[in-house]
Design an enzyme around this catalytic site. Structure first.
Site, PDB file in Angstrom:
ATOM      1  N   ASN A 208      54.049  16.634 -99.614  1.00  0.00           N
ATOM      2  CA  ASN A 208      55.237  17.151-100.037  1.00  0.00           C
ATOM      3  C   ASN A 208      55.313  18.431 -99.367  1.00  0.00           C
ATOM      4  OD1 ASN A 208      57.221  18.243-101.524  1.00  0.00           O
ATOM      5  ND2 ASN A 208      55.967  18.519-103.441  1.00  0.00           N
TER       6      ASN A 208
ATOM      7  N   GLU B 277      49.663  15.556-111.671  1.00  0.00           N
ATOM      8  CA  GLU B 277      49.546  16.997-110.838  1.00  0.00           C
ATOM      9  C   GLU B 277      49.256  17.937-111.978  1.00  0.00           C
ATOM     10  OE1 GLU B 277      52.757  17.592-108.187  1.00  0.00           O
ATOM     11  OE2 GLU B 277      51.495  16.841-106.575  1.00  0.00           O
TER      12      GLU B 277
ATOM     13  N   GLY C 110      48.719  24.303-105.849  1.00  0.00           N
ATOM     14  CA  GLY C 110      48.932  25.677-104.850  1.00  0.00           C
ATOM     15  C   GLY C 110      47.802  26.705-105.043  1.00  0.00           C
TER      16      GLY C 110
ATOM     17  N   SER D 255      46.017  20.718-104.996  1.00  0.00           N
ATOM     18  CA  SER D 255      44.907  21.280-104.143  1.00  0.00           C
ATOM     19  C   SER D 255      44.013  20.407-103.606  1.00  0.00           C
ATOM     20  CB  SER D 255      44.182  22.446-104.713  1.00  0.00           C
ATOM     21  OG  SER D 255      45.078  23.702-105.165  1.00  0.00           O
TER      22      SER D 255
ATOM     23  N   LYS E 172      57.286  20.563 -99.631  1.00  0.00           N
ATOM     24  CA  LYS E 172      58.082  21.581-100.519  1.00  0.00           C
ATOM     25  C   LYS E 172      59.106  22.482 -99.414  1.00  0.00           C
ATOM     26  CE  LYS E 172      54.373  21.527-103.637  1.00  0.00           C
ATOM     27  NZ  LYS E 172      53.353  22.456-104.416  1.00  0.00           N
TER      28      LYS E 172
ATOM     29  N   GLU F 263      57.323  22.020-110.178  1.00  0.00           N
ATOM     30  CA  GLU F 263      58.333  23.210-109.810  1.00  0.00           C
ATOM     31  C   GLU F 263      59.686  22.887-109.906  1.00  0.00           C
ATOM     32  OE1 GLU F 263      54.847  23.626-106.499  1.00  0.00           O
ATOM     33  OE2 GLU F 263      56.786  22.783-105.731  1.00  0.00           O
TER      34      GLU F 263
ATOM     35  N   HIS G 283      58.966  16.955-110.503  1.00  0.00           N
ATOM     36  CA  HIS G 283      57.768  17.783-109.967  1.00  0.00           C
ATOM     37  C   HIS G 283      57.824  19.008-110.657  1.00  0.00           C
ATOM     38  CE1 HIS G 283      55.404  20.530-107.457  1.00  0.00           C
ATOM     39  NE2 HIS G 283      54.806  19.624-106.859  1.00  0.00           N
TER      40      HIS G 283
HETATM   41  O1  LIG Z   1      53.383  18.056-104.597  1.00  0.00           O
HETATM   42  C1  LIG Z   1      52.254  18.598-104.491  1.00  0.00           C
HETATM   43  C2  LIG Z   1      51.621  19.348-105.402  1.00  0.00           C
HETATM   44  O2  LIG Z   1      52.338  20.161-106.016  1.00  0.00           O
HETATM   45  C3  LIG Z   1      50.208  19.919-104.790  1.00  0.00           C
HETATM   46  O3  LIG Z   1      50.619  20.924-103.663  1.00  0.00           O
HETATM   47  P1  LIG Z   1      49.108  21.695-103.224  1.00  0.00           P
HETATM   48  O4  LIG Z   1      48.415  20.434-102.563  1.00  0.00           O
HETATM   49  O5  LIG Z   1      49.561  22.641-102.473  1.00  0.00           O
HETATM   50  O6  LIG Z   1      48.240  22.062-104.331  1.00  0.00           O
END
Ligand SMILES: O=C[C@H](O)COP(=O)(O)O
Length: 248
Positions: free
Chosen positions: A9, A166, A172, A212, A11, A96, A94
Site C-alpha cells: 500500500n 492492522e 507506520g 510495520s 499510500k 487512515e 483503512h
Molecule cells: O496499509 C498498510 C499499513 O497501514 C501498514 O503500513 P506500514 O507497513 O507502513 O506500517
C-alpha cells in the site's frame, strides 16, 4: 490451500515519475510466483502500473473507491473505472480513511458491496487502537467493525473478500505486533468469519497482517497458521524491500 498475498500500500507516496522508477525495478525482479504480489499505488499511477506490470504476475490494487459508479461526486473514483483499468483489489476501511476522512462502517459496507457488484476484490481493513488493545477490547473492536462492514453479504459475496488485520498502533510506527499476537487476532477473525459465513468460508478466506511489516519480520509473521499475507506500507516503497517481502 490459501495462496499467500503480499500487498504494497503505497499510500500518498510516489509521483508519476517516481512510480515509473519503482515499477520498472519491481518489473525486473524474479518474484515468487507461489505468492500473489499486489501493488497499490495512488490513483494517478494505476494506468502506469498496469502498463509496466502487464507481463508480470504482479497484480494492481487501488487504495479506495466510491460506492457510486458515476455522477456528480467531485474528486471520487468509480469502481467501474478501476475494473475497466484491470485493477483487481481495492483497499477499504483503512484506519487512515476511517480516522482522517471519517469513513464509517456504514459507508465501508456500501463500498464493500459496490466493489463486489463491480467485479473488484475488497481488501477490508480492521484493527484496534493502543488504548483498546491495552484495555483488552481489541477483539470486541474488530468484531464490531467486521460485523458492520460485512453486513448483508452472502456467502458467495464473501468468497471474494480479503481481510487485513492492522493494529493501528503498529501502522507506520516501527512497532510490529508480535507474530503471536497477530496470529491470535487473525485466528479470532477466522472464528468470526465462521460464525458469519460458515466453516468453508472461514477455511478459505485469506487474512493479512499489516503494521510495520519488514523483510526482517515477514518470515515469522507468514509462518503463522492463520496469517495468509501482509498489507505493507513503508517497506513496499523500495523495490528490493518489496521483492524480499514477496520472496519471504
Ligand atoms: O496499509 C498498510 C499499513 O497501514 C501498514 O503500513 P506500514 O507497513 O507502513 O506500517
Amino acid at each position: 490451500m490459501r495462496k499467500p498475498i503480499i500487498a504494497g500500500n503505497w499510500k500518498m507516496n510516489k509521483s508519476y515519475s517516481e512510480a515509473k522508477v519503482l515499477l520498472e525495478e519491481i518489473k525486473s525482479f524474479d518474484l515468487n510466483k507461489e505468492v500473489e504480489a499486489v501493488v497499490c499505488p495512488p490513483f494517478i499511477n494505476l494506468v502506469l502500473a498496469k502498463e509496466l506490470l502487464k507481463d508480470t504476475n504482479v497484480e494492481v490494487g487501488a487504495q479506495n473507491a466510491h460506492f457510486e459508479t458515476s455522477g456528480a461526486f467531485t474528486g471520487e473514483v468509480s469502481p467501474v473505472f478501476l475494473k475497466d483499468l484491470g485493477v483487481k483489489y481495492v483497499i477499504l476501511g483503512h484506519s487512515e480513511r476511517r480516522e482522517y476522512f471519517g469513513e464509517s462502517d456504514e459507508l465501508i459496507n456500501k463500498k464493500v458491496k459496490s466493489m463486489l457488484e463491480n467485479g473488484l476484490l475488497p481488501i477490508l481493513c480492521c484493527g484496534e487502537t493502543l488504548e483498546e488493545r491495552e484495555s483488552g477490547k481489541a477483539q470486541d473492536k474488530v468484531k464490531v467493525q467486521l460485523e458492520a462492514d460485512l453486513k448483508g453479504l452472502s456467502v458467495e459475496d464473501f468468497d471474494n473478500v480479503v481481510i487485513a488485520y492492522e493494529p493501528i498502533w503498529a501502522i507506520g510506527t516501527g512497532k510490529t505486533a508480535s507474530a503471536d499476537d497477530a496470529e491470535e487476532m487473525c485466528a479470532y477473525i477466522r472464528s468470526l468469519v465462521k460464525d458469519l459465513f460458515g466453516d468453508a468460508a472461514a477455511e478459505k478466506v485469506r487474512i493479512q497482517y499489516g503494521g510495520s511489516v519488514k523483510p526482517s519480520n515477514v518470515k515469522e509473521i507468514m509462518s503463522k497458521a492463520n496469517i495468509d499475507g501482509a498489507l505493507v506500507g513503508g517497506a513496499s516503497l523500495e523495490a528490493e524491500s518489496f521483492s524480499k517481502l514477496v520472496n519471504f
